[in-house]
Design a protein around this motif. Structure first.
Motif, short mmCIF file in Angstrom:
data_model
loop_
_atom_site.label_atom_id
_atom_site.label_comp_id
_atom_site.label_asym_id
_atom_site.label_seq_id
_atom_site.Cartn_x
_atom_site.Cartn_y
_atom_site.Cartn_z
N VAL A 1 0.87 -1.18 0.00
CA VAL A 1 0.00 0.00 0.00
C VAL A 1 0.90 1.23 0.00
O VAL A 1 2.10 1.13 0.27
CB VAL A 1 -0.92 0.02 1.25
CG1 VAL A 1 -1.89 -1.14 1.22
CG2 VAL A 1 -0.10 0.01 2.53
N LEU A 2 0.33 2.38 -0.31
CA LEU A 2 1.12 3.61 -0.31
C LEU A 2 1.56 3.95 1.11
O LEU A 2 0.76 3.89 2.05
CB LEU A 2 0.31 4.77 -0.89
CG LEU A 2 -0.04 4.66 -2.38
CD1 LEU A 2 -0.86 5.87 -2.79
CD2 LEU A 2 1.21 4.55 -3.24
N THR A 3 2.82 4.32 1.27
CA THR A 3 3.38 4.66 2.56
C THR A 3 3.74 6.14 2.61
O THR A 3 4.50 6.61 1.75
CB THR A 3 4.65 3.84 2.84
OG1 THR A 3 4.34 2.45 2.83
CG2 THR A 3 5.25 4.20 4.20
N PRO A 4 3.21 6.90 3.56
CA PRO A 4 3.68 8.29 3.72
C PRO A 4 5.18 8.30 4.06
O PRO A 4 5.65 7.46 4.83
CB PRO A 4 2.85 8.81 4.90
CG PRO A 4 1.67 7.89 4.99
CD PRO A 4 2.16 6.55 4.54
N GLY B 1 -2.12 4.90 -7.39
CA GLY B 1 -1.65 6.09 -6.68
C GLY B 1 -0.14 6.15 -6.50
O GLY B 1 0.39 7.17 -6.08
N GLU B 2 0.56 5.07 -6.82
CA GLU B 2 2.02 5.05 -6.63
C GLU B 2 2.70 5.93 -7.67
O GLU B 2 2.46 5.81 -8.87
CB GLU B 2 2.56 3.62 -6.75
CG GLU B 2 4.07 3.52 -6.55
CD GLU B 2 4.61 2.11 -6.76
OE1 GLU B 2 5.83 1.98 -6.94
OE2 GLU B 2 3.81 1.15 -6.74
N GLY C 1 3.39 8.00 -2.70
CA GLY C 1 2.53 8.80 -3.57
C GLY C 1 3.21 10.04 -4.11
O GLY C 1 2.55 10.91 -4.67
N LEU C 2 4.52 10.14 -3.97
CA LEU C 2 5.30 11.28 -4.44
C LEU C 2 6.27 10.83 -5.51
O LEU C 2 6.82 9.73 -5.43
CB LEU C 2 6.09 11.90 -3.29
CG LEU C 2 5.32 12.34 -2.05
CD1 LEU C 2 6.28 12.77 -0.96
CD2 LEU C 2 4.36 13.47 -2.39
N ILE D 1 -1.26 11.58 0.24
CA ILE D 1 -2.27 10.56 0.50
C ILE D 1 -3.31 11.19 1.43
O ILE D 1 -2.98 11.63 2.53
CB ILE D 1 -1.67 9.31 1.16
CG1 ILE D 1 -0.52 8.75 0.30
CG2 ILE D 1 -2.73 8.24 1.39
CD1 ILE D 1 0.33 7.72 1.03
N LEU D 2 -4.57 11.24 0.97
CA LEU D 2 -5.62 11.90 1.73
C LEU D 2 -6.33 10.87 2.61
O LEU D 2 -6.94 9.91 2.11
CB LEU D 2 -6.62 12.56 0.78
CG LEU D 2 -7.62 13.54 1.40
CD1 LEU D 2 -6.91 14.80 1.87
CD2 LEU D 2 -8.71 13.89 0.39
#
Length: 384
Positions: free
Chosen positions: A13-16, A92-93, A113-114, A160-161
């Protein structure tokens, strides 16, 4: 090497970026070049093609520069990461970060996500500067989107919201106009709005107490957002990064883009303040130092409170992989003159950053500053 023996962190999953334990990674090092760090953008098919070309060229260049023993270790490490370098991006990646070492049985795969710079480095420790700069620009912040009847609270973490809470009230069903005078109806409605906003404030206070965020963006249509901003208690009011107009049903992308603009502007303002604080302390001979050697010594002594770096600073030098002596602007000697240990060429800025993480100093990246630039982009505010 047994899979169960590996220290594997693989996010599907996306990681901050703020969730990646950079301090723990800064503690990791070896006397040999055994830690591979890879940063790849993954937002498009074009990125994938360029990533294949880049990794192939970098892998060959790195291997050609290694001794026979380290060549074998590098190949083992590349085998570990092979399945992760070019795997299909998740929704989203936009970037991927990989830290790996076969001798250390270490494999970290982070999907973010960046969009990241493209980089591939083999060194005695993980290469952390690109991650550190992203964390500096994209620290977590809150967004409160509201009107007089509805409030939505979000946390934005590396674009990521995360939806934290949703409150609403049907003011018109609670206070039907009926035969009331317009004046009385308006007065009752204003009281209901104020009651609703007070409820929102309590929700924000509770939510913020559990989050370490840069601050809060207050957004929405009409006057409710301004009324709430005025009603906030002092400890929350000072956390407001900005107030802006947005529709209550704004799509996620619009919320993130508007919030990012304000949060990044706030970060730039903080960086300017830090740079001014550094200049002020230097002018009066106070608690600050400039230049590589003075900053290095302050960090080693635990005196540095904030390491201040120009964002594009880069200084060649060397480090002893045994005693961690750092020297700038010099070629590495065959062995360390202090302990006789092995030496490696390094970017001194990266090493100072890792030293700051290990000693608990804050790090502030500054876009531009003439005072810092005159001292190779390095300085520190001191504790004592």
């Amino acid at each position: 090497m047994e899979a169960e023996e590996m220290k594997v962190i693989e996010d599907r999953v996306l990681t901050p970026v703020t969730e990646i334990d950079i301090r723990e990674l800064a503690e990791v090092y070896d006397e040999r070049d055994v830690y591979l760090s890879v940063y790849l953008p993954t937002a498009s098919g074009k990125d994938d093609a360029e990533n294949h070309s880049f990794v192939g060229a970098r892998a060959k260049a790195i291997e050609d520069a290694l001794s026979r023993e380290l060549k074998e270790i590098f190949r083992e490490t590349m085998e570990m990461v092979d399945d992760h370098l070019f795997s299909e991006p998740i929704p989203g990646e936009r970037g991927r970060i990989i830290f790996a070492s076969a001798p250390a049985s270490l494999l970290h795969v982070r999907r973010i996500g960046l969009e990241t710079v493209r980089s591939m480095v083999l060194d005695t420790s993980p290469f952390l500067l690109p991650l550190a700069k992203m964390r500096d620009d994209y620290s977590d912040y809150g967004v409160l989107l509201l009107d007089s009847k509805e409030a939505r609270l979000f946390c934005v973490r590396s674009d990521i919201l995360e939806d934290m809470n949703h409150l609403s009230t049907d003011l018109m069903s609670k206070h039907k106009k009926g035969g009331w005078s317009q004046m009385r109806f308006n007065r009752l409605r204003k009281g209901a709005i104020k009651s609703f906003l007070s409820e929102v404030i309590e929700d924000v206070r509770e939510s913020c107490s559990h989050r370490d965020t840069r601050g809060l963006v207050v957004a929405g249509p009409g006057e409710a957002k301004n009324q709430l901003a005025e009603m906030l208690p002092f400890e929350l009011k000072k956390k407001i990064l900005g107030v802006l107009d947005l529709p209550i049903d704004a799509p996620e992308k619009e919320i993130v883009e508007a919030g990012d603009e304000i949060a990044l502007e706030d970060e730039r303002a903080r960086s300017i303040e830090r740079a001014e604080e550094l200049r002020s302390e230097i002018r009066k001979g106070g608690l600050a130092v400039l230049g590589v050697e003075a900053t290095r010594d302050a960090l080693n002594a635990g005196r540095a409170n904030v390491l201040v770096l120009l964002k594009d600073a880069s200084i060649p030098g060397w480090i002893c992989e045994r005693c961690q002596v750092i020297e700038a602007r010099k070629r590495p000697p065959e062995s360390c003159p202090t302990c006789g240990g092995p030496t490696s060429p390094v970017d001194v800025v990266e090493e100072l950053y890792e030293l700051a993480e290990r000693t608990g100093a804050e790090v502030e990246f500054v876009e531009e500053d003439a005072c810092l630039a005159s001292s190779e982009g390095v300085g520190a505010l001191l504790r004592y």
